[in-house]
Design a protein around this motif. Structure first.
Motif, PDB file in Angstrom:
ATOM      1  N   ILE A   1       0.827  -1.198   0.000  1.00 36.42           N
ATOM      2  CA  ILE A   1       0.000   0.000   0.000  1.00 36.42           C
ATOM      3  C   ILE A   1       0.870   1.261   0.000  1.00 36.42           C
ATOM      4  O   ILE A   1       0.545   2.255  -0.645  1.00 36.42           O
ATOM      5  N   LYS A   2       1.997   1.216   0.710  1.00 31.16           N
ATOM      6  CA  LYS A   2       2.831   2.401   0.848  1.00 31.16           C
ATOM      7  C   LYS A   2       3.424   2.842  -0.483  1.00 31.16           C
ATOM      8  O   LYS A   2       3.547   4.051  -0.750  1.00 31.16           O
TER       9      LYS A   2
ATOM     10  N   GLN B   1      -4.284   6.062   0.670  1.00 31.89           N
ATOM     11  CA  GLN B   1      -3.711   4.959   1.444  1.00 31.89           C
ATOM     12  C   GLN B   1      -4.566   4.592   2.649  1.00 31.89           C
ATOM     13  O   GLN B   1      -4.714   3.408   2.985  1.00 31.89           O
TER      14      GLN B   1
ATOM     15  N   ARG C   1      -6.093   0.898   3.474  1.00 26.95           N
ATOM     16  CA  ARG C   1      -5.709   0.224   4.723  1.00 26.95           C
ATOM     17  C   ARG C   1      -6.945  -0.248   5.492  1.00 26.95           C
ATOM     18  O   ARG C   1      -6.971  -1.368   6.026  1.00 26.95           O
TER      19      ARG C   1
END
Length: 332
Positions: free
Chosen positions: A132-133, A141, A145
């Motif tokens: 995701i980063k 993001q 998450r």
């Protein structure tokens, strides 16, 4: 007097008598020397003779400066050490070149916007990519998450529901073999499908939130997920007893016996878990739809649907006119 064979008559002495007159103390051995006490004292009190210690002469080792050659037995060891040193030097150079090449490749990919999709999840045995980063923009993001947390909770719900159904089947508390098979099918298919359908749709939506098809795909699959959460949380008898939700909990608490109370508590836990998953999923669905609407996605969808409707009508008119003008002539 007459003289015998062993003596003389005149002297009256015999041979044995003359020999016996000699005592053993008076006889002396000429081969034995009898030293006196003074000689013995001088022998023991005298200093021992000095012994000469051999002198050790140190010889300097041969040096290369004197032009002397090394021994033949050391040539093989020196050559082997030189080869090992050369191999280590080459390995170090290759490692440095490889690191420099990887750095150049990463810099080139970063400049061109190319991201290598290498599997990195789960960490123990990477099968899929979930970064995701690095893959998702910073403004999206947090949404992704939360979606990943919901997906993990959904998998836990699948496992808990399966375990309750299995225990009911083993103990004979009410779950039949058919219900257990349906539960196993839902668990085995729900875990991978939830990943590839709605979570990957949310992942793609985080990368590009302006795409119409990406948003519509996510809304379709995620709406099905929200509906399934409500279905498992309620578990009405119409769909069978392969889910352990609210109605099975009421049924188990209505029976007598410790085993039914135990399964009633398990059904309560499963109901609460799936209810929380459904509520958080509704919140994520509202969040994504708000972003889609604020970004002009609804207007773009209406325009795209209107254009598609116009194109369909035009194609129908074209097909109809072509069919009218190309009628076969009557046979003579």
């Amino acid at each position: 007097m007459d003289q015998g064979p062993f003596g003389r008559g005149g002297e009256g002495e015999s041979l044995l008598g003359r020999e016996g007159n000699k005592s053993s103390a008076e006889e002396e051995n000429p081969f034995i020397e009898n030293p006196t006490s003074e000689d013995l004292d001088g022998f023991y009190l005298a200093d021992p003779p000095e012994q000469s210690v051999p002198e050790v002469v140190l010889v300097d080792p041969p040096s290369a400066s004197k032009g002397e050659k090394e021994p033949s037995w050391s040539k093989g060891k020196v050559a082997a050490d030189e080869r090992l040193g050369e191999i280590e030097r080459r390995e170090k150079e290759l490692a440095e070149r490889e690191a420099a090449l990887e750095s150049r490749e990463a810099e080139h990919n970063r400049a061109q916007g190319i991201v290598l999709k290498v599997p990195n999840w789960p960490p123990c045995y990477p099968l899929v990519r979930n970064d995701i980063k690095n893959d998702i923009p910073a403004e999206q993001q947090q949404l992704v998450r939360y979606g990943f947390v919901v997906w993990c909770a959904t998998e836990c719900g699948y496992v808990v529901n399966f375990l309750i159904s299995f225990l009911m089947l083993v103990t004979g508390a009410g779950s039949s073999l058919t219900s257990f098979l349906w539960c196993a099918l839902a668990t085995g298919g729900g875990i991978p499908l939830s990943w590839f359908m709605w979570y990957q749709g949310l992942y793609a939506l985080g990368k590009d939130s302006s795409g119409i098809f990406v948003n519509l795909r996510f809304f379709f699959h995620f709406s099905f997920h929200v509906g399934f959460c409500g279905l498992v949380a309620l578990s009405p008898p119409v769909i069978g007893y392969y889910n352990s939700g609210l109605f099975p909990m009421i049924y188990e608490f209505g029976k007598k016996g410790g085993i039914h109370i135990f399964f009633g508590i398990l059904c309560l836990v499963n109901t609460i878990l799936w209810t929380v998953i459904g509520l958080v999923s509704l919140w994520i669905l509202k969040w994504t739809f708000s972003n889609f609407r604020s970004g002009g996605g609804v207007d773009a969808t209406q325009q795209a649907s209107s254009a598609a409707l116009i194109a369909a009508k035009a194609s129908l008119k074209t097909f109809g006119s072509t069919a009218t003008t190309s009628r076969p002539t009557a046979l003579p």
